[in-house]
Design an enzyme around this catalytic site. Structure first.
Site, PDB file in Angstrom:
ATOM      1  N   CYS A 131     -31.456  21.843  -3.071  1.00  0.00           N
ATOM      2  CA  CYS A 131     -31.826  22.041  -1.672  1.00  0.00           C
ATOM      3  C   CYS A 131     -30.723  22.766  -0.914  1.00  0.00           C
ATOM      4  CB  CYS A 131     -32.127  20.696  -1.007  1.00  0.00           C
ATOM      5  SG  CYS A 131     -32.630  20.825   0.720  1.00  0.00           S
ATOM      6  N   CYS A 147     -30.249  21.531   2.662  1.00  0.00           N
ATOM      7  CA  CYS A 147     -29.517  20.265   2.751  1.00  0.00           C
ATOM      8  C   CYS A 147     -28.015  20.464   2.540  1.00  0.00           C
ATOM      9  CB  CYS A 147     -30.022  19.283   1.699  1.00  0.00           C
ATOM     10  SG  CYS A 147     -31.803  19.041   1.660  1.00  0.00           S
ATOM     11  N   ASP A 148     -27.643  21.303   1.569  1.00  0.00           N
ATOM     12  CA  ASP A 148     -26.257  21.321   1.106  1.00  0.00           C
ATOM     13  C   ASP A 148     -25.522  22.648   1.292  1.00  0.00           C
ATOM     14  OD1 ASP A 148     -26.570  18.692   0.210  1.00  0.00           O
ATOM     15  OD2 ASP A 148     -27.405  19.359  -1.700  1.00  0.00           O
TER      16      ASP A 148
END
Length: 327
Positions: A136, A139-140
């Site tokens: 992701c 997300c990261d």
């Protein structure tokens, strides 16, 4: 005798969508029963730091999920450690059968079984999950500001992840096992126009390299001649697709050709009245904890409205007090 439990709202699955649905249903005095499944908390339980959850500067995925579960239980949700193996959405109330043998019936069902990322299947990939391997970018990606990363894949998801990562990373390698991409032409044009992205054609990741704690590179194998080479990177993003956990409902709910549950526009309502789907089982675009939580809220509110107009279902249900078996 087989144990049976009835609920006005039966929630199948956990994670942000399921736990949020449970909180809202419980606060509406609907006494929800939530079957947490094999992996309570879902994909966030294999995530380390979460820095995009409102109200938390930094929280670990497992900690966030534990807090959600605790809140759902505190407001009156019956949390059950069981895994649903079979469902029947043709009968009323709806029926779900657990791995434990227990039978659960519900006047409404909220499906929050999530989806799982497809992985490469490498032992080294598993070893560095949370240490540089991710599925992701949204997300990261923030963690890789000014660094070098690689993305694996050739479809729209991989290209979009690579493009997104250029907002942070200094250099992005896109590794694809063929000599052409499956992504649409618009995405491909954006990709090739971005000077931060370098294509690695006809190659597959053979091993994720690291220092025991974090990723330091990837070994890639040519799909043409089998030759090996190494690329130094600080992170690897696997973008070869997701699989929604919807096989239980195949043939009973309308789905798209990838297995995602289809819902009415602006709703979580499925093709079966009284059955609602929230989170990654129906969302293949955003796949974020916050959007899943929002859909969990929607599903609980829609279940409440459905029940208000279908009191006959609850009256006809057998064993309305069987929730006591869960205590």
């Amino acid at each position: 005798m087989t144990e049976s439990v009835h609920a006005k709202v039966l929630i199948i699955g956990s994670g942000p969508a399921g736990y949020t649905a449970a909180v809202y249903a419980a606060r509406a005095a609907l006494d929800p029963v939530q079957i947490e499944g094999m992996q309570p908390g879902g994909q966030l339980t294999i995530t380390t730091d979460v820095e995009n959850w409102p109200g938390d500067i930094r929280v670990t995925g497992p900690e966030l999920m534990a807090r959600m579960a605790e809140q759902a239980k505190a407001v009156g949700t019956a949390l059950v450690s069981d895994m649903i193996m079979e469902v029947d959405l043709t009968q009323r109330p709806f029926l779900a059968v657990g791995d434990s043998g227990r039978r659960y019936t519900g006047d409404t069902i909220i499906i929050a079984t999530g989806a799982s990322a497809r992985w490469l299947g490498l032992e080294s990939e598993t070893r560095y999950l949370g240490g540089g391997v991710s599925a992701c970018a949204t997300c990261d990606g923030f963690f890789y500001r000014g660094r070098t990363v690689a993305v694996v894949g050739g479809g729209n998801t991989a290209v979009e992840e690579a493009l997104f990562l250029t907002n942070f990373a200094e250099k992005v390698y896109l590794i694809h096992r063929r000599d052409s991409l499956r992504a649409d032409r618009t995405n491909q044009a954006r990709l090739h126009a971005n000077p931060k992205i370098e294509m690695v054609w006809n190659a597959e990741v053979a091993e994720v390299l690291g220092n025991g704690k974090t990723v330091t590179g990837v070994a890639v194998r040519s799909t043409v001649d089998g030759g090996l080479s190494e690329i130094s990177v600080d992170g690897l993003f696997v973008a070869i697709g997701h699989d929604p956990a919807t096989s239980l409902f195949a043939g009973q709910l309308r789905m798209d050709d990838e297995g995602y549950i289809l819902v009415a526009q602006g709703s979580t309502g499925t093709s079966v009245p009284g059955v609602f789907a929230a989170g990654d089982v129906q969302d293949k675009v955003f796949r974020q904890a916050i959007t899943s939580a929002g859909m969990g809220c929607m599903a609980a509110l829609e279940a409440e409205r459905y029940l208000a107009g279908h009191n006959a279902h609850a009256i006809a249900a057998e064993g309305a007090d069987d929730r006591a078996l869960l205590v």
